[in-house]
Design a protein around this motif. Sequence first.
Motif, mmCIF file in Angstrom:
data_model
loop_
_atom_site.group_PDB
_atom_site.id
_atom_site.type_symbol
_atom_site.label_atom_id
_atom_site.label_comp_id
_atom_site.label_asym_id
_atom_site.label_seq_id
_atom_site.Cartn_x
_atom_site.Cartn_y
_atom_site.Cartn_z
ATOM 1 N N ALA A 92 -5.891 17.416 -6.874
ATOM 2 C CA ALA A 92 -6.885 18.453 -6.586
ATOM 3 C C ALA A 92 -6.379 19.804 -7.079
ATOM 4 N N PHE A 93 -5.090 20.092 -6.863
ATOM 5 C CA PHE A 93 -4.467 21.340 -7.306
ATOM 6 C C PHE A 93 -4.602 21.507 -8.821
ATOM 7 N N LEU A 94 -4.480 20.404 -9.550
ATOM 8 C CA LEU A 94 -4.572 20.441 -11.016
ATOM 9 C C LEU A 94 -6.012 20.479 -11.511
ATOM 10 N N ASN A 98 -9.635 21.096 -16.332
ATOM 11 C CA ASN A 98 -9.804 22.336 -17.086
ATOM 12 C C ASN A 98 -8.472 23.043 -17.287
ATOM 13 N N MET A 99 -8.457 23.952 -18.243
ATOM 14 C CA MET A 99 -7.326 24.853 -18.395
ATOM 15 C C MET A 99 -7.416 25.851 -17.245
ATOM 16 N N SER A 100 -6.327 26.007 -16.536
ATOM 17 C CA SER A 100 -6.255 26.955 -15.418
ATOM 18 C C SER A 100 -4.795 27.365 -15.250
ATOM 19 N N GLY A 118 1.005 30.179 -21.912
ATOM 20 C CA GLY A 118 -0.415 29.861 -21.772
ATOM 21 C C GLY A 118 -0.844 28.528 -22.353
ATOM 22 N N VAL A 119 0.085 27.592 -22.481
ATOM 23 C CA VAL A 119 -0.279 26.261 -22.970
ATOM 24 C C VAL A 119 -0.106 25.242 -21.847
ATOM 25 N N LEU A 120 -0.724 24.103 -22.031
ATOM 26 C CA LEU A 120 -0.676 23.027 -21.058
ATOM 27 C C LEU A 120 0.764 22.587 -20.820
ATOM 28 N N HIS A 121 1.155 22.500 -19.562
ATOM 29 C CA HIS A 121 2.520 22.131 -19.175
ATOM 30 C C HIS A 121 2.752 20.637 -19.427
ATOM 31 N N GLY A 122 3.898 20.296 -19.993
ATOM 32 C CA GLY A 122 4.226 18.896 -20.274
ATOM 33 C C GLY A 122 4.261 18.034 -19.023
#
Length: 138
Positions: free
Chosen positions: A18-20, A37-39, A47-51
């Motif tokens: 839920a947090f993600l 979504n990107m958040s 500012g990129v998606l975390h691995g």
Amino acid sequence: MGVEEVNKFIYSAEPIMAFLGYRLVELSEGRACAEFNMSPNVQRVGGVLHGGVIMAVLDETMGFAALTLNEGVDQVTVELKVNFLEPGVEGPFRVCGTVVRRGSRIVVVEGEVVDSRGRLIAKALGTWYYMSKRVGDR
């Protein structure tokens, strides 16, 4: 159980999803897909998606694909290998898992994360072990 009921279960049993902002959107025999979504909750510095987020959503989604064929009572991830191919910057992201082969106790699943333009962000291959007892039961 429909996808919305599964999402309610996920959010109560695994609050990190839920947090993600993770939500399952497709669940069929041997296949599962989800979106997020990107958040700020999924980004790393720059500012990129975390691995780690990519790994978590692949594990969750590929695990659901494996679960659709599980005749036991539980399962655990044995191995998950991910190739990070592009930086994730344009959400929403879609993650899908598809069973490649199911044995009596072991199932192999492949997974992908794509961005809003359809670019392949990550490709994964994982193995799940089907259990006849719940984790923690002795």
